[in-house]
Enzyme design. Structure first.
Site, PDB file in Angstrom:
ATOM      1  CB  CYS A   2       3.478  -2.945  19.025  1.00  0.00           C
ATOM      2  SG  CYS A   2       2.307  -1.916  18.188  1.00  0.00           S
ATOM      3  NE  ARG A  27       4.734  -8.926  20.509  1.00  0.00           N
ATOM      4  CZ  ARG A  27       4.300  -9.130  21.751  1.00  0.00           C
ATOM      5  NH1 ARG A  27       4.629 -10.238  22.370  1.00  0.00           N
ATOM      6  NH2 ARG A  27       3.551  -8.256  22.367  1.00  0.00           N
ATOM      7  CD1 TRP A  75      -0.714  -5.891  13.536  1.00  0.00           C
ATOM      8  CD2 TRP A  75      -2.154  -4.733  14.795  1.00  0.00           C
ATOM      9  NE1 TRP A  75      -1.986  -6.348  13.251  1.00  0.00           N
ATOM     10  CE2 TRP A  75      -2.889  -5.654  14.016  1.00  0.00           C
ATOM     11  CE3 TRP A  75      -2.850  -3.907  15.666  1.00  0.00           C
ATOM     12  CZ2 TRP A  75      -4.267  -5.771  14.077  1.00  0.00           C
ATOM     13  CZ3 TRP A  75      -4.242  -4.007  15.732  1.00  0.00           C
ATOM     14  CH2 TRP A  75      -4.918  -4.934  14.947  1.00  0.00           C
ATOM     15  CG  ASN A 101       2.755  -3.112  22.693  1.00  0.00           C
ATOM     16  OD1 ASN A 101       1.710  -2.935  22.062  1.00  0.00           O
ATOM     17  ND2 ASN A 101       3.105  -4.283  23.179  1.00  0.00           N
ATOM     18  N   GLY A 102       0.728  -0.267  22.657  1.00  0.00           N
ATOM     19  CA  GLY A 102      -0.500   0.043  23.399  1.00  0.00           C
ATOM     20  C   GLY A 102      -1.204   1.243  22.795  1.00  0.00           C
ATOM     21  CD  GLU A 481      -9.466 -23.084  16.761  1.00  0.00           C
ATOM     22  OE1 GLU A 481     -10.140 -22.094  17.059  1.00  0.00           O
ATOM     23  OE2 GLU A 481      -8.240 -23.038  16.537  1.00  0.00           O
ATOM     24  CE  LYS A 485      -6.381 -21.820  13.712  1.00  0.00           C
ATOM     25  NZ  LYS A 485      -6.658 -21.510  15.016  1.00  0.00           N
ATOM     26  CD  GLU A 488      -6.767 -17.954  12.780  1.00  0.00           C
ATOM     27  OE1 GLU A 488      -6.799 -16.874  13.369  1.00  0.00           O
ATOM     28  OE2 GLU A 488      -6.638 -19.037  13.372  1.00  0.00           O
ATOM     29  CG  HIS A 504     -33.782 -22.275  12.526  1.00  0.00           C
ATOM     30  ND1 HIS A 504     -35.146 -22.385  12.514  1.00  0.00           N
ATOM     31  CD2 HIS A 504     -33.321 -23.375  13.177  1.00  0.00           C
ATOM     32  CE1 HIS A 504     -35.501 -23.481  13.156  1.00  0.00           C
ATOM     33  NE2 HIS A 504     -34.412 -24.109  13.562  1.00  0.00           N
ATOM     34  CE  LYS A 603       0.718 -17.416  18.690  1.00  0.00           C
ATOM     35  NZ  LYS A 603      -0.233 -18.456  18.242  1.00  0.00           N
TER      36      LYS A 603
END
Ligand code: G6P
Length: 608
Positions: A2, A27, A75, A101-102, A481, A485, A488, A504, A603
C-alpha cells in the site's frame, strides 16, 4: 505494498496526488483511490485496477477540484481488491475520509462495537472502522478525534485523514510502517516513501512510530501519542527524480541490472581509503568485536539470500560462526541471542515488517545491531546501533537486482574489515581482498558484457514448465537468488538445490528435457559439480552451465553455457548473479509477463 499520499496547498490536489501514486506504483497494489475536500464536502473516486485507470476516471485529476486531499494504492489484505474495498474509506456521514497502510488487528471487535451502535459498513476492510471511529469521536477538534481513534487501534497502521469541515487541514499517523512528510513553499505533503515526493520537494521529515502530524499549507506540526508537540529535524533527500525514471530502458529491472557496476561502486569506493577498508559509523574495536561469539544474519527474500552468501564469506574469512535466519522465523522462535551476538539485518527498503520485528526482538535481548540498508532514514536504519548504507539509489522494479548486489558488496566489505580486526587474515591476503573489492564493479560490468547471448538462450528455454538451479557453497547461495528471480517475474516454477542434496529426493523431478542451471563458479568444487551434472543428464535433463570466464571444461558438460568473470571465488556471487538476472528478465519478456510489477508481489512488504 500500500502507498499513501497527502497534499495540501493552493494548487489542485488531485493531479499531484495521482502523480504521487504513479511514483508509488512500484510498491505493488491492486486498486487505487483519491479523495479531496471541495466546498465543505469530500469528493472521492476509487476503483480496482491501475492508477492509470483512476487517472482516466478523473480526467487526470481535473474532475476533482480542491487543494487538499489524500490518495492510496491498496495491496489487498482484508477483502478482495474490489472497487468498494479500495481506499479511501468514508465515515457514514461522509465527513471523514481515511487511507491506511498496515493491518488493524482488533478491527473485528471494533466493527462489532460500531455495528452495535448502529454504524453500517460498506466494505470488508479493516480500515473502515477508522472512518467510523473518527465520526464518533469528532466534536469540532480533529486532532483530538484522530488521537482518540488511534488510541483504540491495535496492530500496524499508517493513516492519512481528511475531514470535510476542516479546510486545508490534513492529519497523518504512524504506528509501524513508513511515513514521510514533505515540506514545500505554501504547500505540504505526506507519503509512504520519498519517491512520491522528490518531484516536488527534497526537504522531508521522517516520522517515528507513535507520532502524528498536522499539515496545513503553511505549517507542519508533529505530536507524540499524548498530543505533546515535538520538534523534528528536516532532512534533505539526495535522490533526484531521474534516478526513479526508466531512462530509455523498457523496464526498470533492466535499467537496474545495468546500473549495478555503478551502484556497487557507490557501496564500495567510499569505504576504501589508502588501501584500507573503513566503515564509518561502525566504530567497534577489536576488543568489542571479540565479545561476539556469534553472528546472526536476518532478512527476507533476496536480502536473505544475500545473507546466505554473507555467511559463507564471513565464516571463511573471520572464522566466527554465522547463522542466517529468515526474519519471519527468527521473530517467533525465542532465539538464542544476547550481548554476545552481533545481529546483521539486511534490507533494501529498511521497512520490511518481519525484519523490523526480528531486529526489535534481538535488540531487546541485548544483541548489537548492524543494519545493511539502502534507504537512508528508514525504520531499520534508525533502529539499528549502526548502519552500513548500500547507496544503490532508488530501486523501483519489484524484483531486486542492484539492491541484492550492493547488499553482497556491503557484506564483503564487512567480512574483510572484521577479519582484519580479528587478526584472522595476514596483510598479504588483506591487500589481495581489498584489491578484489575495488575490482568488483568492473567484474560486474564484464559479467554484463559477456552475456549478450542470454536473450537468445531465453528464447530457447522460455517454454519450460519448471527449472532447477544447482550449486555448491557460495554457488548454492547464488542459485537460491537466481531461481527466485526466475520464478518471481516469469511465473515458471523453479527450485534451487544444493547440488549434493539433489539425489536425496529432488532428482525424482528431473525428466526428459528438463532444464537444470548448474552454477560452477566455485572452481575448487568444479569436479564435484561435474558429478552432479552427470547425474541429471543421465536422467534426461538439459544443462545450462554457468562457469568462470575461460574455463572451457564446461563445454564438455553443459548443453548451453553462461560465463561469469573469474577473480576471488569468495566474491563470485556478485558477478555470477548477473547472467541469471538477465536470463530471468528475458524469459519473462519472452513470456509476456509484467516484469516490473509481477502479480501478487509487493516491493516493500510492510505488513507481517
Ligand atoms: C519483498 C521484495 C523482495 C525483497 C524482500 C525484502 O518481498 O519483493 O525483492 O527481497 O521484500 O525486502 P527488503 O526491502 O527488506 O530488502
Amino acid at each position: 505494498m500500500c502507498g499513501i499520499v497527502g497534499f495540501t496547498g493552493a494548487a489542485p490536489a488531485a493531479p499531484i496526488l495521482l502523480e504521487g501514486l504513479r511514483r508509488l506504483e512500484y510498491r505493488g497494489y491492486d486498486s487505487a483511490g483519491v479523495a479531496v475536500q471541495h466546498e465543505g464536502a469530500i469528493e472521492m473516486v476509487k476503483a480496482s485496477g491501475t492508477v492509470e485507470h483512476l487517472a482516466e476516471m478523473t480526467s487526470n485529476g481535473a474532475a476533482l477540484e480542491g487543494g487538499c486531499g489524500i490518495a492510496h494504492t491498496r495491496w489487498a489484505t482484508h477483502g478482495a481488491p474490489t472497487d468498494t474495498n479500495a481506499h479511501p474509506h468514508l465515515s457514514e456521514d461522509g465527513r471523514f475520509a481515511v487511507v491506511h497502510n498496515g493491518i488493524i488487528e482488533n478491527y473485528a471487535a471494533l466493527r462489532r462495537e460500531l455495528e452495535g451502535e448502529g454504524y453500517s459498513f460498506a466494505s470488508e476492510t479493516d480500515t473502515e472502522v477508522v472512518a467510523h471511529l473518527l465520526e464518533r469521536y469528532y466534536d469540532g477538534d480533529l486532532r483530538r478525534a484522530v488521537m482518540r481513534t488511534a488510541s483504540r487501534l491495535e496492530g500496524s497502521y499508517v493513516l492519512g485523514v481528511l475531514c470535510a469541515c476542516e479546510p486545508g487541514r490534513l492529519f497523518c499517523v504512524k504506528e509501524a510502517g513508513p511515513l514521510i512528510l514533505g515540506l514545500g513553499v505554501d504547500e505540504n505533503y505526506f507519503a509512504s516513501d520519498v519517491t512520491a515526493l522528490v518531484g516536488y520537494t527534497r526537504n522531508v521529515i521522517y516520522l517515528e512510530d507513535g507520532e502524528m502530524a498536522e499539515l496545513t499549507p503553511e505549517s507542519v506540526t508533529v505530536y507524540d501519542r499524548t498530543g505533546r508537540e515535538i520538534p523534528k529535524s528536516v532532512s534533505h533527500v539526495v535522490w533526484d527524480i531521474e534516478a526513479a525514471e526508466k531512462g530509455g530502458y523498457e523496464h526498470f529491472m533492466m535499467k537496474e541490472i545495468m546500473e549495478q557496476p555503478r551502484a556497487v561502486k557507490s557501496t564500495i569506493e567510499p569505504r576504501i581509503r589508502s588501501g584500507r577498508v573503513e566503515l564509518e559509523g561502525l566504530d567497534l574495536t577489536a576488543e568489542d568485536f571479540a565479545r561476539f561469539r556469534r553472528i546472526v544474519i536476518t532478512a527476507c527474500g533476496s536480502a536473505y539470500h544475500a545473507g546466505m552468501v554473507g555467511k559463507y564469506v564471513i565464516e571463511s574469512l573471520c572464522r566466527v560462526p554465522v547463522e542466517v535466519d529468515l526474519a519471519s522465523e527468527l521473530r517467533y522462535r525465542d532465539p538464542i541471542v544476547g550481548e554476545d551476538t552481533l545481529l546483521i539485518v539486511v534490507s533494501q527498503s529498511g521497512e520490511t515488517a518481519d525484519t523490523i520485528a526480528a531486529l526489535r526482538e534481538c535488540k531487546a535481548r541485548g544483541a548489537y545491531v548492524l543494519a545493511i540498508v539502502n534507504v537512508v532514514g528508514s525504520t531499520i536504519a534508525r533502529l539499528a546501533d549502526c548502519a552500513l548504507y548500500t547507496h544503490a539509489g532508488p530501486e523501483i522494479a519489484v524484483a531486486t537486482t542492484k539492491g541484492y548486489t550492493t547488499q553482497l558488496s556491503a557484506l564483503y566489505l564487512f567480512a574483510v574489515w572484521a577479519a582484519e580486526k580479528l587478526g584472522r587474515i595476514d596483510e598479504m591476503r588483506y591487500n589481495e581482498l581489498v584489491a578484489e573489492l575495488s575490482a568488483l564493479p568492473a567484474r560486474i560490468q564484464r559479467a554484463i558484457d559477456l552475456n549478450l547471448h542470454v536473450k537468445y538462450l531465453a528464447g530457447r528455454w522460455h517454454a519450460q514448465r519448471a527449472m532447477f538451479f544447482i550449486g555448491r557453497n557460495i554457488d548454492y547461495a547464488a542459485a537460491l537468488e537466481g531461481s527466485l528471480k526466475l520464478k518471481e517475474i516469469s511465473y515458471i516454477h523453479s527450485e534451487a538445490y544444493a547440488a549434493g542434496e539433489l539425489k536425496h529426493g529432488t532428482i525424482a523431478l528431473i525428466d526428459e528435457g528438463r532444464l537444470v542451471v548448474a552454477l560452477c563458479c566455485q572452481t575448487a568444487l568444479f569436479e564435484k559439480m561435474v558429478g552432479n551434472i552427470q547425474e541429471v543428464k543421465a536422467r534426461g535433463a538439459k544443462v545450462l552451465g554457468l562457469a568462470p570466464e575461460g574455463d572451457r571444461r564446461i563445454f564438455a558438460e553443459a548443453d548451453d553455457v553462461l560465463f561469469a568473470p573469474g577473480g576471488e571465488p569468495l566474491f563470485a556471487a556478485a558477478p555470477e548473479i548477473v547472467p541469471l538476472q538477465l536470463f530471468a528478465y528475458y524469459v519473462a519478456r519472452e513470456n509476456g509477463c509484467d516484469i516490473d510489477k509481477p502479480r501478487n508481489l509487493a516491493k516493500s512488504v510492510t505488513v507481517e
